[in-house]
Design a protein around this motif. Structure first.
Motif, short mmCIF file in Angstrom:
data_model
loop_
_atom_site.label_atom_id
_atom_site.label_comp_id
_atom_site.label_asym_id
_atom_site.label_seq_id
_atom_site.Cartn_x
_atom_site.Cartn_y
_atom_site.Cartn_z
N PRO A 141 51.38 34.01 37.80
CA PRO A 141 50.87 34.61 39.04
C PRO A 141 51.28 33.79 40.26
O PRO A 141 51.63 32.62 40.14
CB PRO A 141 49.36 34.59 38.84
CG PRO A 141 49.12 34.38 37.40
CD PRO A 141 50.28 33.59 36.91
N GLY A 142 51.20 34.43 41.42
CA GLY A 142 51.82 33.85 42.60
C GLY A 142 50.94 32.90 43.39
O GLY A 142 49.74 33.07 43.52
N LEU A 146 49.98 39.11 40.32
CA LEU A 146 50.40 39.00 38.93
C LEU A 146 51.44 40.07 38.65
O LEU A 146 51.15 41.26 38.71
CB LEU A 146 49.20 39.17 37.99
CG LEU A 146 49.50 39.11 36.49
CD1 LEU A 146 49.89 37.70 36.06
CD2 LEU A 146 48.28 39.58 35.69
N TYR A 147 52.67 39.64 38.34
CA TYR A 147 53.73 40.61 38.07
C TYR A 147 53.46 41.33 36.75
O TYR A 147 53.09 40.71 35.75
CB TYR A 147 55.10 39.92 38.01
CG TYR A 147 55.57 39.41 39.35
CD1 TYR A 147 56.07 40.28 40.31
CD2 TYR A 147 55.49 38.06 39.67
CE1 TYR A 147 56.49 39.83 41.56
CE2 TYR A 147 55.91 37.59 40.91
CZ TYR A 147 56.40 38.48 41.85
OH TYR A 147 56.80 38.03 43.07
N SER A 148 53.66 42.64 36.76
CA SER A 148 53.44 43.45 35.56
C SER A 148 54.61 43.29 34.59
O SER A 148 55.71 42.83 34.97
CB SER A 148 53.30 44.92 35.94
OG SER A 148 54.55 45.41 36.43
N GLU A 149 54.39 43.70 33.35
CA GLU A 149 55.47 43.69 32.37
C GLU A 149 56.64 44.54 32.85
O GLU A 149 57.81 44.17 32.69
CB GLU A 149 54.96 44.21 31.03
CG GLU A 149 56.01 44.22 29.92
CD GLU A 149 55.46 44.65 28.58
OE1 GLU A 149 56.28 44.98 27.69
OE2 GLU A 149 54.22 44.67 28.41
N GLN A 159 45.20 38.95 41.66
CA GLN A 159 45.02 39.34 40.26
C GLN A 159 45.16 38.15 39.33
O GLN A 159 44.95 38.26 38.12
CB GLN A 159 46.06 40.41 39.90
CG GLN A 159 45.94 41.66 40.75
CD GLN A 159 47.23 42.46 40.79
OE1 GLN A 159 48.32 41.92 40.58
NE2 GLN A 159 47.11 43.75 41.04
N GLY A 160 45.53 37.00 39.92
CA GLY A 160 45.69 35.79 39.13
C GLY A 160 45.69 34.58 40.05
O GLY A 160 45.49 34.68 41.26
N PHE A 162 45.31 31.97 34.38
CA PHE A 162 44.33 32.52 35.31
C PHE A 162 44.70 33.95 35.71
O PHE A 162 45.42 34.18 36.69
CB PHE A 162 44.22 31.62 36.55
CG PHE A 162 43.97 30.18 36.20
CD1 PHE A 162 42.85 29.81 35.46
CD2 PHE A 162 44.85 29.19 36.57
CE1 PHE A 162 42.62 28.49 35.12
CE2 PHE A 162 44.63 27.86 36.24
CZ PHE A 162 43.51 27.51 35.51
N THR A 163 44.21 34.91 34.93
CA THR A 163 44.41 36.32 35.22
C THR A 163 43.05 37.02 35.12
O THR A 163 42.19 36.61 34.34
CB THR A 163 45.40 36.97 34.25
OG1 THR A 163 44.88 36.90 32.92
CG2 THR A 163 46.77 36.27 34.29
#
Length: 396
Positions: A172-173, A179-182, A318-319, A208-209
């Motif tokens: 995550p950034g 949070l980048y998705s699959e 998201q993270g 951490f998500t």
């Protein structure tokens, strides 16, 4: 006096640390400063890690292996296996923090004037490492309107030149918490394979998500074996920022062998910190369950309080444990300094990180700040109340 190098003059100051002198002056005047500016968790370091150092029986504090101890790297590989990341100890180099890992990566795959594409805003030190190595950062803008999601792949393609060597993401950034998705990782995977580029992922916040989301690593993606490089660290995962232990991970043998030469130049990573980090790998999942629950609650309270402030916009993380906040000010650098120099409420003020330093494009982020929600919930609520009063007074 003798001259300073061009590279030295170009090195960017940390947007996180440059306000420290003003904070110290405020403290000398008796003002209590609530630090929202730096990602130093207040979560306790796992006792098992600290005990491993306390109970050591080392009589000679010798050099360790350049690539890190075999025992530690073997356990790191086992940790990744649990995350569905299949690597061996020979595909891991232990580094002095994730920072050194990234520096080794850039030195390994890029020459002076080569280009690396990075979605912005990004961790400010990416700019510093690139400047130190003469590498050109090519930013691609992600927007608060989109919660800082991955920009369209077509926008990436427009930026690729013969000088482009890699794309770098933080997942995550930091500073966005995105949070980048699959699916987004798969899009990047296809792009780097198409253009024969490296894909570097800074995954130090992997644990951490929130909201039931799961982290998807670039090394979980088939077909990226020659392209994917992970930068990792124990700093945030185990609240061990002072250990300065990270690692570089890749299945590309040439990358690992070349990075090892950079590692040999600094001899070896610190022994005691490796002992602590190796022991930390035995930390039970219950520790992370508690930590993630705590951060999720902090996030929810922080976002809820910020959304009450007039003219304030905030992206939903998201993270990680950061969020980017857009303020009704024209210059968040000036506002952040004013908070420390000229404002207090009931003997308190807040220290934030102006977000312009997380952008490479001039003029972006000037009305944004980054907040790290690494403080207890009552303190976060108080900090936002102070921020709200400060914005009223500052606008007048």
């Amino acid at each position: 006096m003798p001259g300073i190098s061009k590279k030295g003059r170009q090195m960017p100051a940390s947007p996180i640390r440059k306000l420290v002198p003003y904070a110290e002056e405020a403290k000398k005047k008796g003002t209590q400063v609530i630090h929202l500016n730096i990602g130093q968790p207040d979560i306790k370091t796992p006792k098992i890690a600290l005990d491993a150092v306390r109970n050591h029986n080392i009589e000679v504090l010798a050099y360790s292996m350049t690539e890190g101890s075999e025992a530690y790297r073997t356990k790191i590989a086992a940790y990744y296996e649990k995350k569905d990341i299949h690597v061996t100890s020979n595909e891991i180099i232990v580094t002095t923090g994730g920072s050194e890992a990234l520096s080794f990566v850039m030195g390994t795959i890029m020459d002076a004037d080569d280009e690396i594409i990075i979605p912005e805003p990004f961790y400010a030190n990416y700019n510093g490492f690139a400047t130190a190595l003469g590498v050109k950062v090519v930013p691609i803008v992600s927007k608060i309107d989109d919660n800082f999601a991955l920009p369209p792949i077509s926008d990436f393609e427009k930026l690729i030149t013969s000088k482009t060597k890699a794309i770098l993401i933080c997942n995550p950034g930091n500073p966005t918490g995105y949070l980048y998705s699959e699916q987004e990782i798969k899009q990047l995977a296809e792009l780097v394979k198409k253009h024969n580029l490296f894909l570097i992922a800074d995954e130090v916040y992997r644990e951490f998500t929130y909201d039931g989301r799961e982290h998807y690593s670039i090394l979980q993606e088939d077909g990226l074996e020659e392209h994917a490089i992970i930068v990792d660290s124990v700093s945030k995962r185990y609240s061990m920022c002072g250990a300065r232990i990270g690692c570089l991970v890749s299945k590309n043998k040439t990358v690992v062998q070349t990075a090892l030469k950079f590692a040999q130049a600094r001899l070896s990573p610190p022994t005691f910190a490796q002992i602590a980090s190796e022991a930390a790998l035995e930390t039970p999942q219950s520790y992370f369950n508690d930590v993630i629950h705590e951060y999720a609650e902090r996030r929810d309270i922080l976002i809820s309080e910020l959304q009450k402030l007039p003219g304030v916009r905030v992206a939903i993380p998201q993270g990680a444990f950061y969020c980017v906040v857009e303020l009704p000010v024209s210059n968040s650098d000036d506002f952040a300094q004013w908070l420390l120099e000229k404002f207090e409420m009931d003997g308190h003020t807040v220290m934030v990180a102006p977000a312009a330093g997380f952008y490479a494009t001039n003029g972006l982020g000037t009305n944004q700040i980054r907040i790290a929600y690494v403080l207890e919930k009552p303190l976060l609520i108080k900090a936002v109340q102070i921020l709200g009063e400060a914005l009223k007074k500052y606008s007048n």
